[in-house]
Design an enzyme around this catalytic site. Structure first.
Site, PDB file in Angstrom:
ATOM      1  N   LYS A  13      -8.933  -8.811  26.575  1.00 19.99           N
ATOM      2  CA  LYS A  13      -8.311  -7.523  26.916  1.00 19.99           C
ATOM      3  C   LYS A  13      -7.072  -7.726  27.776  1.00 19.99           C
ATOM      4  O   LYS A  13      -6.072  -7.063  27.597  1.00 19.99           O
ATOM      5  CB  LYS A  13      -9.341  -6.581  27.542  1.00 19.99           C
ATOM      6  N   ARG A 160     -10.242 -19.978  37.339  1.00 21.17           N
ATOM      7  CA  ARG A 160     -10.618 -18.884  38.232  1.00 21.17           C
ATOM      8  C   ARG A 160     -12.040 -19.099  38.739  1.00 21.17           C
ATOM      9  O   ARG A 160     -12.909 -19.552  37.989  1.00 21.17           O
ATOM     10  CB  ARG A 160     -10.523 -17.547  37.484  1.00 21.17           C
TER      11      ARG A 160
HETATM   12  P1  AMP Z   1     -10.339  -9.136  35.720  1.00 24.64           P
HETATM   13  O1  AMP Z   1      -9.079  -9.874  36.016  1.00 24.64           O
HETATM   14  O2  AMP Z   1     -10.112  -7.764  35.169  1.00 24.64           O
HETATM   15  O3  AMP Z   1     -11.285  -9.950  34.864  1.00 24.64           O
HETATM   16  O4  AMP Z   1     -11.093  -8.923  37.122  1.00 24.64           O
HETATM   17  C1  AMP Z   1     -11.512 -10.019  37.903  1.00 24.64           C
HETATM   18  C2  AMP Z   1     -12.601  -9.578  38.877  1.00 24.64           C
HETATM   19  O5  AMP Z   1     -12.055  -8.591  39.782  1.00 24.64           O
HETATM   20  C3  AMP Z   1     -13.805  -8.899  38.249  1.00 24.64           C
HETATM   21  O6  AMP Z   1     -14.759  -9.832  37.785  1.00 24.64           O
HETATM   22  C4  AMP Z   1     -14.336  -8.062  39.401  1.00 24.64           C
HETATM   23  O7  AMP Z   1     -15.033  -8.861  40.330  1.00 24.64           O
HETATM   24  C5  AMP Z   1     -13.035  -7.605  40.086  1.00 24.64           C
HETATM   25  N1  AMP Z   1     -12.588  -6.316  39.518  1.00 24.64           N
HETATM   26  C6  AMP Z   1     -11.497  -6.082  38.746  1.00 24.64           C
HETATM   27  N2  AMP Z   1     -11.404  -4.791  38.408  1.00 24.64           N
HETATM   28  C7  AMP Z   1     -12.480  -4.178  38.975  1.00 24.64           C
HETATM   29  C8  AMP Z   1     -12.977  -2.846  38.974  1.00 24.64           C
HETATM   30  N3  AMP Z   1     -12.357  -1.871  38.286  1.00 24.64           N
HETATM   31  N4  AMP Z   1     -14.101  -2.590  39.685  1.00 24.64           N
HETATM   32  C9  AMP Z   1     -14.738  -3.545  40.375  1.00 24.64           C
HETATM   33  N5  AMP Z   1     -14.346  -4.826  40.403  1.00 24.64           N
HETATM   34  C10 AMP Z   1     -13.227  -5.153  39.701  1.00 24.64           C
END
Ligand code: AMP
Length: 214
Positions: A13, A160
């Site tokens: 995504k 990460r």
């Molecule tokens: P992403 O880069 O979207 O995969 O986000 C990395 C991490 O940030 C996720 O695994 C969550 O721990 C945190 N995170 C990102 N967006 C959210 C959200 N909308 N609500 C809660 N935690 C979030």
């Protein structure tokens, strides 16, 4: 054009969202990226968020809604934006609805990128990200020319903290219990579009363009 990109972690995504943002020159609102940037700048919010993130947990709704509300108050998102990774809980979706209503607007489409768990594990454990420009690589399918060095900016590539096996397992469990119910929420509003994420990057992008009506 007010888009929301959803999908389990590792479905692609983020990469598809980045391509759409580049294609249409619209602002991107990625909560994951905002948290990582805030952490790298040494801010309190980022440090608090990273405590949740590195254990594979979701950041609290309170912190997350706050950072998004602040971002949505800037003028550059008046005509269009793409939300990537927010909302991730029903509580966040309800908070977003209120924020958008207050702004006199609403989402035009929700794009959900779908992939099986096997594919998700394989993608995330091999993912490497550039510390400087955020470009993502895959150790097998999209390796950098020089090991651990970004092709675009020579930045250092890293894994990460939340892409390790245990973290990925936890993130997928959380996705199932907290985020998946949102699909129903947007299905009922009639704005949900599913896209098969287990195709080549370009094929997925073509399908994304189709569903957002371009
Ligand atoms: P992403 O880069 O979207 O995969 O986000 C990395 C991490 O940030 C996720 O695994 C969550 O721990 C945190 N995170 C990102 N967006 C959210 C959200 N909308 N609500 C809660 N935690 C979030």
């Amino acid at each position: 054009m007010k888009l929301l990109f959803m999908g389990p972690p590792g479905a692609g995504k983020g990469s598809q969202a980045a391509k759409v943002v580049e294609h249409f020159k619209i602002p991107s609102i990625s909560t994951g990226e905002m948290f990582r940037n805030s952490y790298q700048r040494g801010e309190e919010l980022g440090i608090e968020a990273m405590r949740f993130i590195e254990n594979g947990n979701l950041v609290s709704d309170e912190i997350t809604n706050k950072i998004v509300k602040e971002r949505l108050s800037r003028e550059d998102i008046e005509c269009c934006f793409l939300l990537d990774g927010y909302p991730r809980t029903v509580q966040q979706a309800e908070a977003l609805d209120i924020m958008l209503k207050d702004m006199g607007t609403k989402l035009s489409a929700v794009v959900n990128i779908v992939a099986s768990n096997d594919v998700l594990f394989e993608r995330m454990e091999n993912r490497r990200v550039c510390r400087k420009c955020g470009t993502t690589y895959h150790l097998i399918y999209k390796p950098s020319s020089k090991l651990n060095v970004c092709d675009k900016c020579d930045g250092e590539l890293y894994q990460r903290l939340d892409d390790t096996h245990d973290s990925v397992k936890r993130r997928l469990e959380i996705y199932e219990s907290k985020t998946k119910p949102l699909l129903d929420y947007y299905q009922k509003k009639g704005i949900l579009h599913n896209v098969n994420g287990m195709q080549s990057f370009d094929e997925v992008f073509k399908d994304v363009l189709k569903v957002i009506g371009e």
